[in-house]
Design a protein around this motif. Structure first.
Motif, PDB file in Angstrom:
ATOM      1  N   MET A   1       0.821  -1.297   0.113  1.00 46.27           N
ATOM      2  CA  MET A   1      -0.086   0.064  -0.089  1.00 46.27           C
ATOM      3  C   MET A   1       0.724   1.232   0.051  1.00 46.27           C
ATOM      4  N   GLU A   2       2.007   1.187   0.531  1.00 47.40           N
ATOM      5  CA  GLU A   2       3.034   2.231   0.911  1.00 47.40           C
ATOM      6  C   GLU A   2       3.492   2.724  -0.485  1.00 47.40           C
ATOM      7  N   LEU A   3       3.851   1.798  -1.426  1.00 46.44           N
ATOM      8  CA  LEU A   3       4.293   2.001  -2.890  1.00 46.44           C
ATOM      9  C   LEU A   3       3.372   2.707  -3.517  1.00 46.44           C
ATOM     10  N   CYS A   4       2.162   2.096  -3.462  1.00 42.34           N
ATOM     11  CA  CYS A   4       0.809   2.946  -4.138  1.00 42.34           C
ATOM     12  C   CYS A   4       0.773   4.042  -3.696  1.00 42.34           C
ATOM     13  N   LEU A   5       0.975   4.636  -2.543  1.00 41.23           N
ATOM     14  CA  LEU A   5       0.786   6.062  -2.155  1.00 41.23           C
ATOM     15  C   LEU A   5       2.090   6.729  -2.672  1.00 41.23           C
ATOM     16  N   GLN A   6       3.152   6.371  -2.579  1.00 39.73           N
ATOM     17  CA  GLN A   6       4.381   6.866  -2.975  1.00 39.73           C
ATOM     18  C   GLN A   6       4.404   7.006  -4.436  1.00 39.73           C
ATOM     19  N   ALA A   7       4.210   6.393  -5.218  1.00 39.45           N
ATOM     20  CA  ALA A   7       4.191   6.340  -6.827  1.00 39.45           C
ATOM     21  C   ALA A   7       2.897   6.713  -7.336  1.00 39.45           C
ATOM     22  N   ASN A   8       1.981   7.081  -6.513  1.00 33.77           N
ATOM     23  CA  ASN A   8       0.678   7.597  -6.835  1.00 33.77           C
ATOM     24  C   ASN A   8       0.072   6.761  -7.892  1.00 33.77           C
ATOM     25  N   MET A   9      -0.033   5.613  -7.613  1.00 31.07           N
ATOM     26  CA  MET A   9      -0.685   4.408  -8.559  1.00 31.07           C
ATOM     27  C   MET A   9      -1.741   3.756  -7.609  1.00 31.07           C
ATOM     28  N   SER A  10      -2.776   3.172  -8.486  1.00 32.33           N
ATOM     29  CA  SER A  10      -3.717   2.210  -7.634  1.00 32.33           C
ATOM     30  C   SER A  10      -2.942   0.897  -7.282  1.00 32.33           C
ATOM     31  N   GLN A  11      -3.530   0.337  -6.305  1.00 35.66           N
ATOM     32  CA  GLN A  11      -3.126  -1.097  -5.856  1.00 35.66           C
ATOM     33  C   GLN A  11      -3.264  -2.050  -6.978  1.00 35.66           C
ATOM     34  N   SER A  12      -4.499  -1.777  -7.656  1.00 38.25           N
ATOM     35  CA  SER A  12      -4.812  -2.785  -8.516  1.00 38.25           C
ATOM     36  C   SER A  12      -4.133  -2.788  -9.848  1.00 38.25           C
ATOM     37  N   PHE A  13      -3.640  -1.403 -10.185  1.00 37.03           N
ATOM     38  CA  PHE A  13      -2.668  -1.151 -11.374  1.00 37.03           C
ATOM     39  C   PHE A  13      -1.234  -1.781 -11.115  1.00 37.03           C
ATOM     40  N   LEU A  14      -0.670  -1.569  -9.918  1.00 36.02           N
ATOM     41  CA  LEU A  14       0.607  -2.067  -9.467  1.00 36.02           C
ATOM     42  C   LEU A  14       0.591  -3.610  -9.560  1.00 36.02           C
ATOM     43  N   ALA A  15      -0.543  -4.267  -8.832  1.00 38.24           N
ATOM     44  CA  ALA A  15      -0.787  -5.729  -8.959  1.00 38.24           C
ATOM     45  C   ALA A  15      -0.836  -6.361 -10.451  1.00 38.24           C
ATOM     46  N   ASN A  16      -1.445  -5.828 -11.214  1.00 33.06           N
ATOM     47  CA  ASN A  16      -1.526  -5.969 -12.707  1.00 33.06           C
ATOM     48  C   ASN A  16       0.173  -6.097 -13.294  1.00 33.06           C
ATOM     49  N   ILE A  17       0.749  -5.039 -12.841  1.00 33.20           N
ATOM     50  CA  ILE A  17       2.291  -5.053 -13.353  1.00 33.20           C
ATOM     51  C   ILE A  17       3.080  -6.202 -12.907  1.00 33.20           C
ATOM     52  N   GLU A  18       2.797  -6.383 -11.434  1.00 35.41           N
ATOM     53  CA  GLU A  18       3.491  -7.370 -10.858  1.00 35.41           C
ATOM     54  C   GLU A  18       3.293  -8.679 -11.269  1.00 35.41           C
ATOM     55  N   SER A  19       2.051  -9.039 -11.598  1.00 41.05           N
ATOM     56  CA  SER A  19       1.368 -10.251 -12.087  1.00 41.05           C
ATOM     57  C   SER A  19       1.828 -10.520 -14.115  1.00 41.05           C
ATOM     58  N   GLY A  20       2.136  -9.497 -14.396  1.00 37.64           N
ATOM     59  CA  GLY A  20       2.529  -9.427 -15.829  1.00 37.64           C
ATOM     60  C   GLY A  20       1.082  -9.198 -16.551  1.00 37.64           C
ATOM     61  N   LYS A  21       0.150  -8.803 -16.167  1.00 39.38           N
ATOM     62  CA  LYS A  21      -0.906  -8.557 -16.857  1.00 39.38           C
ATOM     63  C   LYS A  21      -0.995  -7.266 -17.754  1.00 39.38           C
ATOM     64  N   LYS A  22      -0.193  -6.466 -17.168  1.00 36.87           N
ATOM     65  CA  LYS A  22       0.159  -4.907 -17.591  1.00 36.87           C
ATOM     66  C   LYS A  22       1.690  -4.840 -17.900  1.00 36.87           C
ATOM     67  N   GLN A  23       1.843  -3.897 -19.034  1.00 41.57           N
ATOM     68  CA  GLN A  23       3.313  -3.765 -19.198  1.00 41.57           C
ATOM     69  C   GLN A  23       3.408  -2.253 -18.739  1.00 41.57           C
ATOM     70  N   PRO A  24       4.400  -1.851 -18.012  1.00 37.81           N
ATOM     71  CA  PRO A  24       4.318  -0.462 -17.530  1.00 37.81           C
ATOM     72  C   PRO A  24       5.153   0.337 -18.693  1.00 37.81           C
ATOM     73  N   SER A  25       4.776   1.540 -18.730  1.00 41.77           N
ATOM     74  CA  SER A  25       5.365   2.680 -19.525  1.00 41.77           C
ATOM     75  C   SER A  25       6.518   2.947 -18.975  1.00 41.77           C
ATOM     76  N   LEU A  26       7.694   3.640 -19.718  1.00 41.06           N
ATOM     77  CA  LEU A  26       8.801   4.095 -19.098  1.00 41.06           C
ATOM     78  C   LEU A  26       8.551   4.800 -17.801  1.00 41.06           C
TER      79      LEU A  26
END
Length: 66
Positions: A1-26
């Motif tokens: 949760m702390e990373l979500c706040l620090q990066a100003n991103m939703s938890q679901s978005f970060l979870a999708n990146i971690e699981s490989g469902k989404k590819q993050p932009s640069l």
């Protein structure tokens, strides 16, 4: 949760990146790295010179847009 706040991103978005469902932009990679206080390059394995030059060019172009 702390990373979500620090990066100003939703938890679901970060979870999708971690699981490989989404590819993050640069820009997203840079924001996550900044939140973790690490260099964005730390997320990428060592590669050949051509790849490094390509990544450097992309980062330079992105920073010019900011």
């Amino acid at each position: 949760m702390e990373l979500c706040l620090q990066a100003n991103m939703s938890q679901s978005f970060l979870a999708n990146i971690e699981s490989g469902k989404k590819q993050p932009s640069l820009l997203t990679v840079i924001r996550i790295a900044s939140a973790l206080d690490v260099n964005p390059r730390d997320f990428f394995p060592e590669s050949d010179k051509k790849d490094k030059d390509s990544i450097k060019k992309e980062i330079t172009e992105l920073l010019q847009l900011l």
